[in-house]
Design a protein around this motif. Structure first.
Motif, PDB file in Angstrom:
ATOM      1  N   GLU A   1       0.835  -1.212   0.000  1.00 31.88           N
ATOM      2  CA  GLU A   1       0.000   0.000   0.000  1.00 31.88           C
ATOM      3  C   GLU A   1       0.867   1.259   0.000  1.00 31.88           C
ATOM      4  OE1 GLU A   1      -2.609  -0.507   3.345  1.00 31.88           O
ATOM      5  OE2 GLU A   1      -3.702  -2.113   2.325  1.00 31.88           O
ATOM      6  N   VAL A   2       1.882   1.255   0.869  1.00 30.03           N
ATOM      7  CA  VAL A   2       2.774   2.417   0.939  1.00 30.03           C
ATOM      8  C   VAL A   2       3.441   2.627  -0.410  1.00 30.03           C
ATOM      9  CG1 VAL A   2       4.850   3.359   2.023  1.00 30.03           C
ATOM     10  CG2 VAL A   2       3.182   2.121   3.408  1.00 30.03           C
ATOM     11  N   ASN A   3       3.859   1.522  -1.027  1.00 36.20           N
ATOM     12  CA  ASN A   3       4.511   1.604  -2.326  1.00 36.20           C
ATOM     13  C   ASN A   3       3.582   2.239  -3.359  1.00 36.20           C
ATOM     14  OD1 ASN A   3       6.476   1.271  -4.220  1.00 36.20           O
ATOM     15  ND2 ASN A   3       5.992  -0.878  -4.643  1.00 36.20           N
ATOM     16  N   GLN A   4       2.307   1.805  -3.351  1.00 38.09           N
ATOM     17  CA  GLN A   4       1.308   2.388  -4.256  1.00 38.09           C
ATOM     18  C   GLN A   4       1.183   3.886  -4.005  1.00 38.09           C
ATOM     19  OE1 GLN A   4      -0.402   1.500  -6.841  1.00 38.09           O
ATOM     20  NE2 GLN A   4       0.672  -0.467  -6.768  1.00 38.09           N
ATOM     21  N   MET A   5       1.099   4.216  -2.698  1.00 39.49           N
ATOM     22  CA  MET A   5       0.901   5.593  -2.297  1.00 39.49           C
ATOM     23  C   MET A   5       2.085   6.444  -2.749  1.00 39.49           C
ATOM     24  SD  MET A   5      -0.574   6.338   1.417  1.00 39.49           S
ATOM     25  CE  MET A   5       0.984   6.330   2.252  1.00 39.49           C
ATOM     26  N   MET A   6       3.286   5.867  -2.573  1.00 36.57           N
ATOM     27  CA  MET A   6       4.484   6.612  -2.944  1.00 36.57           C
ATOM     28  C   MET A   6       4.495   6.955  -4.423  1.00 36.57           C
ATOM     29  SD  MET A   6       7.886   5.554  -0.923  1.00 36.57           S
ATOM     30  CE  MET A   6       7.862   3.814  -1.218  1.00 36.57           C
ATOM     31  N   LYS A   7       3.881   6.080  -5.220  1.00 31.29           N
ATOM     32  CA  LYS A   7       3.839   6.341  -6.658  1.00 31.29           C
ATOM     33  C   LYS A   7       2.984   7.569  -6.943  1.00 31.29           C
ATOM     34  CE  LYS A   7       4.897   1.831  -8.483  1.00 31.29           C
ATOM     35  NZ  LYS A   7       4.294   0.504  -8.602  1.00 31.29           N
ATOM     36  N   VAL A   8       2.023   7.842  -6.038  1.00 36.05           N
ATOM     37  CA  VAL A   8       1.129   8.977  -6.257  1.00 36.05           C
ATOM     38  C   VAL A   8       1.671  10.237  -5.595  1.00 36.05           C
ATOM     39  CG1 VAL A   8      -1.245   9.790  -6.011  1.00 36.05           C
ATOM     40  CG2 VAL A   8      -0.783   7.354  -6.313  1.00 36.05           C
ATOM     41  N   ILE A   9       2.063  10.094  -4.316  1.00 35.26           N
ATOM     42  CA  ILE A   9       2.448  11.306  -3.591  1.00 35.26           C
ATOM     43  C   ILE A   9       3.961  11.476  -3.467  1.00 35.26           C
ATOM     44  CG2 ILE A   9       0.307  11.457  -2.264  1.00 35.26           C
ATOM     45  CD1 ILE A   9       1.814  10.143   0.044  1.00 35.26           C
ATOM     46  N   GLY A  10       4.697  10.498  -3.981  1.00 33.98           N
ATOM     47  CA  GLY A  10       6.149  10.625  -3.952  1.00 33.98           C
ATOM     48  C   GLY A  10       6.725  10.238  -2.617  1.00 33.98           C
ATOM     49  N   GLU A  11       8.031   9.999  -2.624  1.00 35.10           N
ATOM     50  CA  GLU A  11       8.698   9.558  -1.411  1.00 35.10           C
ATOM     51  C   GLU A  11       8.681  10.663  -0.355  1.00 35.10           C
ATOM     52  OE1 GLU A  11      12.255   7.142  -2.342  1.00 35.10           O
ATOM     53  OE2 GLU A  11      13.121   8.173  -0.616  1.00 35.10           O
ATOM     54  N   GLU A  12       8.804  11.904  -0.833  1.00 33.83           N
ATOM     55  CA  GLU A  12       8.891  13.000   0.135  1.00 33.83           C
ATOM     56  C   GLU A  12       7.559  13.205   0.854  1.00 33.83           C
ATOM     57  OE1 GLU A  12       9.161  13.292  -3.158  1.00 33.83           O
ATOM     58  OE2 GLU A  12       8.425  15.193  -3.925  1.00 33.83           O
TER      59      GLU A  12
ATOM     60  N   THR B   1       5.720  10.794   1.898  1.00 35.02           N
ATOM     61  CA  THR B   1       5.448   9.627   2.736  1.00 35.02           C
ATOM     62  C   THR B   1       6.110   9.834   4.107  1.00 35.02           C
ATOM     63  OG1 THR B   1       5.646   8.364   0.714  1.00 35.02           O
ATOM     64  CG2 THR B   1       5.604   7.109   2.753  1.00 35.02           C
ATOM     65  N   SER B   2       5.403   9.430   5.156  1.00 36.57           N
ATOM     66  CA  SER B   2       5.976   9.596   6.492  1.00 36.57           C
ATOM     67  C   SER B   2       7.099   8.590   6.696  1.00 36.57           C
ATOM     68  CB  SER B   2       4.900   9.392   7.552  1.00 36.57           C
ATOM     69  OG  SER B   2       4.575   8.027   7.629  1.00 36.57           O
ATOM     70  N   LEU B   3       8.007   8.905   7.589  1.00 42.42           N
ATOM     71  CA  LEU B   3       9.132   8.017   7.847  1.00 42.42           C
ATOM     72  C   LEU B   3       8.653   6.660   8.347  1.00 42.42           C
ATOM     73  CD1 LEU B   3      12.205   7.631   7.945  1.00 42.42           C
ATOM     74  CD2 LEU B   3      12.178   8.536  10.264  1.00 42.42           C
ATOM     75  N   ALA B   4       7.625   6.666   9.198  1.00 44.18           N
ATOM     76  CA  ALA B   4       7.095   5.412   9.752  1.00 44.18           C
ATOM     77  C   ALA B   4       6.584   4.511   8.627  1.00 44.18           C
ATOM     78  CB  ALA B   4       5.986   5.708  10.744  1.00 44.18           C
ATOM     79  N   ASP B   5       5.808   5.106   7.700  1.00 48.38           N
ATOM     80  CA  ASP B   5       5.293   4.334   6.566  1.00 48.38           C
ATOM     81  C   ASP B   5       6.443   3.823   5.706  1.00 48.38           C
ATOM     82  OD1 ASP B   5       2.723   4.531   7.236  1.00 48.38           O
ATOM     83  OD2 ASP B   5       2.166   6.042   5.733  1.00 48.38           O
TER      84      ASP B   5
ATOM     85  N   ASP C   1      16.421   9.483   9.211  1.00 54.28           N
ATOM     86  CA  ASP C   1      15.829   9.927   7.942  1.00 54.28           C
ATOM     87  C   ASP C   1      15.747   8.764   6.945  1.00 54.28           C
ATOM     88  OD1 ASP C   1      18.348   9.788   6.313  1.00 54.28           O
ATOM     89  OD2 ASP C   1      18.972  11.200   7.889  1.00 54.28           O
ATOM     90  N   LYS C   2      15.134   9.033   5.819  1.00 57.80           N
ATOM     91  CA  LYS C   2      14.850   7.952   4.866  1.00 57.80           C
ATOM     92  C   LYS C   2      16.107   7.372   4.226  1.00 57.80           C
ATOM     93  CE  LYS C   2      10.315   9.679   3.922  1.00 57.80           C
ATOM     94  NZ  LYS C   2       9.654  10.748   3.184  1.00 57.80           N
TER      95      LYS C   2
END
Lengths: 433, 584
Positions: free
Chosen positions: B469-480, B482-486, B537-538
Motif C-alpha cells: 500500500e505504501v509503495n502504491q501511495m508513494m507512486k502517487v504522492i512521492g517519497e517525500e 510519505t511519512s518516515l514510519a510508513d 531519515d529515509k
C-alpha cells in the motif's frame, strides 16, 4: 494407374469435397482444372466423401474437374543438393533451376522420443549483450521473436543466423513480402552464407494452403540434416501468418472456433512444429528461431500466447531493442553457469536495478523530488540503455560482463547492487575498490 | 464386462484424430480398440470409444491417423483403458499410455513410431518375494499376499482390486526370487472359481481405486522446502494445490523444485502437453541427484509420465489419469505420494479438441460444458486415507495451470480454484522483476497449516500488505510525501521479500530450506519485522535495510551447521543492535 474422380460435390474456400473410395487420410491428390494442375491434400474422410485442401486455391475449379489420388503423402527431398536453393511452400523450385527429387522423405513425421534427447549444453554466441548476457541462446532451443509490424525482426533474424556457428540454415518464409524475401537472400549472399542455406518461401501473393506447408517442409529438411550430425538453425518468419492460414482452413471446414476464430487445436498445431527443435543423442541438432508478430502489440492474442507456452522463452523486440522485461531464455541456466562465475549475478542484478530505474522514471515524470538513490538509478538506466540494450552493440560475452561491472561501479556503492559479497570482491573494478 | 469378446468393425469416417465406425455387435463406452491402417496387421492404432450414436461409434485415436481409409478394420478388445500395476514402476519413464519410452527408443530409434506398444513392466527382473498371507486365508480385493523390496519402498503384492467378493488362498509361493509373471498365489472363490495372483494387475485409469476404510482430513504440512510455500501458502499431505501463471513466470521451475525437495515417499511427474526439453532435464538429472532423506538417487522414488506437446493429443488426455492411478496404487501400500501435473490446461485443451471434433455445443471459450466436473473429479482423487490395514496413505495433487493470456478468469483456472486447497498464483510483475519464486504473496491463499506459527505469519503478511500500500501511495504522492514510519514499513516488507520470499532454486543450499531452518530464519526475520529502530531519515533507513538485506541474503547461502553461518549471524546481531531501540 490410380482412378480418376470427376464428381466434385462441394467447393468452399480452399476446400473441395469429392465422392471417391479407397482414399487414405492425409493422402495427396492432383486436381486438374482449366487453370492447370494443383496439388491437394485429404483433410477429412466421411463415408464416401473426401474433403481436400487445394494448394492453389479453389478459384476456377468446376464441379466436373478431375481429381487423381497419388497414393502417397506430402514429401520433400533430403539431399545435399538442396543447399543454396529456393523453393515454394509445396517444394517446387523458385529459382528457375531444376527440381530436386532424390531421397524423398515424408513431411510432418512423428515426434522425437524424449528418451533420445539430451540436455542442451552449448551456448550460441550472437555478440548481442541483451541475448548473450541476459537471455543466452542455446543450441536446440526454440525461441520466437515477439514483435509488431514495422520492427526490424527479419534483420535481427538474419544477423543472428550469420553470427551463429551452425552448419546449415533452413529458412521458412510465410506470407513474406517479396522485397523482404529478396533482402534475406541478398544478406545471406553477401555474407557468403547462401551455400549452406535452404529456403522455402511462401510470399504474401501465393496461395494460403502453401503457407501451411512451409514449417513442415523446412523442419523435415532440417531434421534430415540433423540426423546426419549437422547443427541446423531453422528460421521461421512469420508464424502468425501460419496460424492465420490454419484459422482460414478451420473456419472453412466449419470447426468450432476456440478464441478469436482460431481453432481449438492451435496449441497442438504450433507445438508439433516447434517441438522439432532437438539435440539428438549422438547426432546433430535443430535450433528454431521464429518470428511471431503480435496483432495490436497484444501478447495475450492467441498466437503469441500459445507460442509463449510452447517455446523456451521469447525475445520481445520493441522500438528496435530487445526488451529486458518479458524477454526470457528458459535454457540459459543450462549454459550461463559455465561461462563465468559472475554471469548470473550480473544478469539478475542489472535487470533488477533496471526495473527500479523504470519505476523511478515514472516518479520523475509525475514531478516528484528525486532522492539520492533515485539519481543513482537514473544515471544507471541511461548507461544501461546506451551501452547494453542498443542493438548496434556488437561485443563478446566477456566484454559485456566487464562492461556490466563498470556500469554498476560507475553508479552504485558495492553493497547496493545486491550481489553476493565474494563476487563483488572479485570483480568490482579496481579503481573503485 | 464381456471378457474375451473381440469383434471387428469398419471405419466409416476419419476427422483428425477421431474416427467413426459402424458396428453390428456391441461396443462399450471407453472400450479400447485397435484401428488397422490399410487393413493390415502391421500398424494397429490404439483408440478409445468416446461416443455411441445409433449404430455408429466415435473413437479417439491415440496416434496419428494418417493413411487410414474408409473401410479399414477396427478390432475391439472388450476392455477399458487400463494400466499395469506391479513392482518396477518406480524409476520408469512412460508415455501417456504407459509405454516405456527408453525401451521404445531401443526398439524404434529416434522417433516415436506409431502403433508400437510395449509392456509397462520388465518381464525379466527378479523380485525378492516375502509372503504375508498363508494358505487357507480368506482374502478380499486389495489384501496383501506378500511384499517385495522396490528401491526405497516396500511394495505389497495385493489381490487385484478388480476382483469381487471373498476368496480363499489355495497356495502361496514361498519366499524367493520371482519375475512379475510368476504365480504368487492361487485363490478360489465361494463358487469354486480358481484364479492366479501374479505380481501384476490391471486397473482402468478413469476409475478411482477406492479400497480404503475412510478418507481423513488433511492436516499435516507437506514440506516442500520452498519458504514461500511452507510458511505462507502451505500444502497438506493428501491435499491439493494449483500453480497458475502466465508463461515465463516460473511454473515449471517451481514444480521441478517441489518434485526434488518435497518430503513425499513417491513422486509422480506428469508432463502433460508441455515441452519435451523440460522432461529431458528430469530424465537426465534425477538419476544423478541424491535424495537426502534416503541417500538414493531421486529417480528411485519417481515415476515420470511424459506426453509432451507434440505427442498425440488423445494420449495427453489419458496421461493425467494414468499418473493418478499409479499414485493411488502406491497409496495402497501406506505411502505418501505426490502427483505433479504440468499442465492441466493442456489436458483441458485436449478435451476441447475432442469436444470440437464431436461437434458438441461449446461452453465458455469453446471448452466442453463438462470441463468443471472432470477437473473436480480429478482433484478429488487426492486425499489422506486410512487403509483397511489401519495404515495411513495419501495422494497429494499439484496441478500447474497455464491460463490463456495469463488471465485467471478463464474456465480452467476458475474450475480448478473451486476444488483445490491451496492457490499459489504466479505473477508476471514478480517474474519480470526477477523475484523468484514468483508466487504472489498477497493474492495467493492456502487452507492448510503452516510450518511456523499462524499468528506470526499473519503479521508478516500484514507487513507485506501495508508495504504494498505504501509503495502504491508513494507512486502517487512521492517519497517525500510519505511519512518516515510508513517508509520503514515499506522497507521492512521489501526486506522480507528479498530475504525470505525469494529463494534461489539453482543454489544447493538456498534452493532447499528444511522446516527447521524455516522456523529458525523466520524467527530472526520476525524480530526485525516487529523491532523498532532509531533511523533519523529515509536515506539512513534505506541504506540500513539494504545492509541488513545483504547480510541475510549471504546467510541464506550458508549451511546452517557451518562456522561461517555462526559468524554471519553474530555480524547480523551486531548490525541489529546498532540501531535497535528495544532492549532485548
Amino acid at each position: 494407374m490410380r482412378k480418376v474422380y470427376h464428381k466434385i460435390i462441394h467447393i468452399a474456400g480452399n476446400v473441395i469435397t469429392v465422392e471417391a473410395d479407397d482414399v487414405s487420410y492425409n493422402e495427396l491428390a492432383e486436381v486438374t482444372s482449366a487453370r492447370g494442375v494443383s496439388l491437394a491434400q485429404v483433410i477429412r474422410l466421411a463415408d464416401g466423401k473426401v474433403s481436400l485442401q487445394v494448394f492453389a486455391g479453389s478459384r476456377g475449379i468446376s464441379t466436373g474437374d478431375q481429381v487423381r489420388f497419388l497414393g502417397r503423402e506430402m514429401q520433400v527431398s533430403s539431399s545435399e543438393a538442396l543447399l543454396g536453393r529456393v523453393f515454394t511452400g509445396r517444394g517446387t523450385p523458385r529459382d528457375g533451376r531444376p527440381e530436386v527429387t532424390s531421397d524423398m522423405v515424408d513431411i510432418g513425421g512423428p515426434s522425437v522420443n524424449p528418451a533420445k534427447r539430451i540436455i542442451p549444453r552449448n551456448m550460441i554466441r550472437t555478440n548481442i549483450p541483451m541475448i548473450d548476457v541476459f537471455n543466452t541462446l542455446v543450441e536446440s532451443q526454440k525461441l520466437p521473436i515477439f514483435s509488431i509490424a514495422g520492427e526490424p525482426y527479419n534483420e535481427l533474424l538474419a544477423r543472428i543466423a550469420l553470427q551463429a556457428e551452425v552448419d546449415v540454415i533452413v529458412l521458412g518464409g510465410m506470407g513474406l513480402k517479396y522485397d523482404d524475401y529478396l533482402k534475406f537472400k541478398n544478406t545471406l549472399d553477401e555474407q557468403g552464407a547462401l551455400s549452406r542455406t535452404v529456403m522455402f518461401i511462401h510470399t504474401a501473393a501465393d496461395p494460403t494452403v502453401e503457407c501451411l506447408m512451409v514449417p513442415d517442409m523446412s523442419l523435415a529438411v532440417a531434421e534430415q540434416f540433423a540426423l546426419e550430425g549437422k547443427r541446423v538453425l531453422a528460421l521461421l518468419t512469420d508464424m502468425t501468418n501460419f496460424a492465420d492460414a490454419l484459422k482460414e482452413i478451420a473456419i472453412t471446414m466449419e470447426q468450432i472456433p476456440a478464441t478469436r476464430g482460431y481453432p481449438g487445436d492451435l496449441y497442438s498445431q504450433l507445438a508439433s512444429r516447434y517441438e522439432k527443435a532437438v539435440d539428438f543423442d549422438s547426432a546433430g541438432s535443430i535450433t528454431i528461431l521464429a518470428v511471431t508478430t503480435m496483432p495490436g502489440d497484444d501478447v495475450t492474442h492467441p498466437v503469441p500466447d500459445n507460442t509463449g507456452y510452447i517455446t523456451e522463452g521469447q525475445f520481445y523486440l520493441r522500438h528496435g531493442r530487445i526488451e529486458p522485461f518479458g524477454s526470457l531464455s528458459r535454457l540459459k541456466q543450462q549454459v550461463n553457469g559455465k561461462t563465468r562465475p559472475d554471469h548470473r549475478a550480473i544478469m539478475d542484478s542489472m535487470i533488477r536495478l533496471y526495473s527500479d530505474y523504470r519505476s523511478t522514471l515514472e516518479k520523475q515524470s509525475m514531478g516528484f523530488q528525486m532522492s539520492a538513490w533515485d539519481k543513482k538509478l537514473l544515471k544507471y538506466g541511461k548507461l544501461f540503455e546506451k551501452n547494453m540494450m542498443d542493438l548496434s552493440v556488437n561485443i563478446s560475452l566477456e566484454d559485456a560482463l566487464d562492461l556490466g561491472w563498470k556500469i554498476l561501479a560507475d553508479c552504485f556503492d558495492r553493497n547496493e547492487v545486491g550481489i553476493k559479497t565474494d563476487l563483488v570482491e572479485q570483480y568490482w573494478p579496481e579503481a573503485k575498490k | 464386462m464381456a471378457e474375451g469378446k473381440k469383434n471387428t468393425e469398419k471405419v466409416v469416417a476419419v476427422n483428425g484424430n477421431m474416427i467413426t465406425i459402424e458396428f453390428s455387435d456391441r461396443v462399450m463406452q471407453n472400450e479400447v480398440a485397435f484401428a488397422k491402417v490399410g487393413g493390415s496387421n502391421d500398424v494397429k492404432l490404439k483408440s478409445e470409444v468416446i461416443r455411441v450414436r445409433g449404430n455408429r461409434a466415435d473413437l479417439q485415436v491415440f496416434e496419428s491417423t494418417n493413411g487410414l481409409k474408409v473401410g479399414d478394420e477396427v478390432e475391439f478388445t472388450g476392455e477399458l483403458l487400463s494400466v499395469e500395476l506391479g513392482p518396477g514402476l518406480l524409476t520408469q519413464v512412460y508415455d501417456g499410455l504407459q509405454n516405456p519410452l527408453p525401451l521404445l527408443a531401443e526398439k524404434s530409434g529416434f522417433f516415436l513410431q506409431r502403433g508400437v506398444y510395449l509392456r509397462a513392466l520388465d518381464r525379466e527382473t527378479k523380485w525378492a518375494f516375502t509372503p504375508i498371507a498363508k494358505v487357507g486365508d480368506k482374502v478380499r480385493p486389495g489384501d496383501r499376499i506378500g511384499s517385495v523390496p522396490e528401491g526405497v519402498v516396500t511394495h505389497y503384492i495385493m489381490v487385484p482390486f478388480a476382483w469381487k467378493g471373498e476368496w480363499t488362498l489355495e497356495s502361496v509361493a514361498p519366499a524367493g526370487e520371482y519375475t512379475v509373471d510368476e504365480i504368487m498365489a492361487v485363490a478360489v472363490s465361494d463358487q469354486g472359481e480358481k484364479r492366479n495372483i501374479t505380481m501384476t494387475q490391471q486397473w482402468p485409469v478413469k476409475i478411482p481405486i477406492s479400497d480404503y476404510a475412510e478418507k481423513l482430513l488433511p492436516e499435516k504440512t507437506l514440506v516442500t522446502q520452498q519458504r514461500t510455500i511452507d510458511t505462507f501458502f502451505p500444502v497438506a499431505v493428501g491435499g491439493t494445490f494449483c500453480t497458475p501463471g502466465p508463461f515465463g513466470a516460473g511454473k515449471t521451475v517451481l514444480q521441478h523444485a517441489i518434485s526434488r525437495y518435497a518430503e513425499a515417499d513417491v513422486v509422480i511427474i506428469a508432463a502433460c502437453g508441455e515441452r519435451a526439453g523440460e522432461v529431458v532435464e528430469i530424465l537426465r538429472e534425477f538419476p544423478e541427484l541424491e535424495d537426502p532423506r534416503t541417500g538414493q538417487p531421486l529417480i528411485n522414488r519417481s515415476i515420470i509420465i511424459c506426453n509432451t506437446s507434440s505427442m498425440p493429443v488423445a494420449a495427453r488426455e489419458a496421461s493425467v489419469y494414468t499418473a493418478v492411478t499409479l499414485a493411488e496404487y502406491y497409496r495402497q501400500m501406506g505411502l505418501n505420494t505426490l502427483l505433479l501435473a504440468d499442465s492441466t490446461s493442456r489436458w483441458a485443451q485436449a478435451l476441447r479438441e475432442m469436444s470440437g471434433r464431436l461437434e458438441e455445443i461449446p461452453g465458455e471459450e469453446a471448452f466442453p460444458a463438462y470441463l468443471e466436473s472432470l477437473i473436480a473429479g480429478f482433484y478429488e482423487r487426492a486425499g489422506l486415507v486410512r487403509l483397511r490395514t489401519g495404515e495411513i496413505g495419501s495422494v497429494t495433487i499439484g496441478g500447474a495451470v497455464s491460463p490463456a493470456g495469463g488471465n485467471f478468469e478463464e474456465p480452467v483456472t476458475q474450475a480448478t480454484l473451486k476444488v483445490v486447497g491451496a492457490f499459489l498464483g504466479l505473477s508476471r510483475e514478480r517474474s519480470d522483476a526477477r523475484r523468484y519464486p514468483a508466487i504472489h504473496p498477497l493474492d495467493s491463499w492456502s487452507k492448510y497449516k503452516s510450518v511456523v506459527d499462524a499468528k506470526e505469519v499473519e503479521f508478516a503478511r500484514g507487513i507485506l500488505r501495508q508495504g504494498a500500500e505504501v509503495n502504491q501511495m508513494m507512486k502517487v504522492i512521492g517519497e517525500e510525501g510519505t511519512s518516515l514510519a510508513d517508509f520503514i514499513v515499506y522497507l521492512k516488507s521489501e526486506f522480507l521479500d528479498y530475504v525470505y520470499l525469494q529463494q534461489n532454486t539453482f543454489d544447493n543450499i538456498d534452493g532447499a530450506s528444511s522446516a527447521e531452518r524455516q522456523r529458525y530464519m523466520f524467527d530472526r526475520i520476525y524480530k526485525v519485522l516487529t523491532g523498532s529502530f532509531s533511523l533519523p531519515d529515509k536515506d539512513t533507513a534505506r541504506s540500513y535495510f539494504l545492509n541488513l538485506r545483504q547480510m541475510f541474503m549471504d546467510l541464506n547461502y550458508l549451511a546452517m551447521d557451518s562456522r561461517e553461518f555462526k559468524e554471519q549471524e553474530a555480524a547480523i546481531e551486531a548490525k541489529i543492535a546498532e540501531r535497535s531501540t528495544v532492549n532485548a
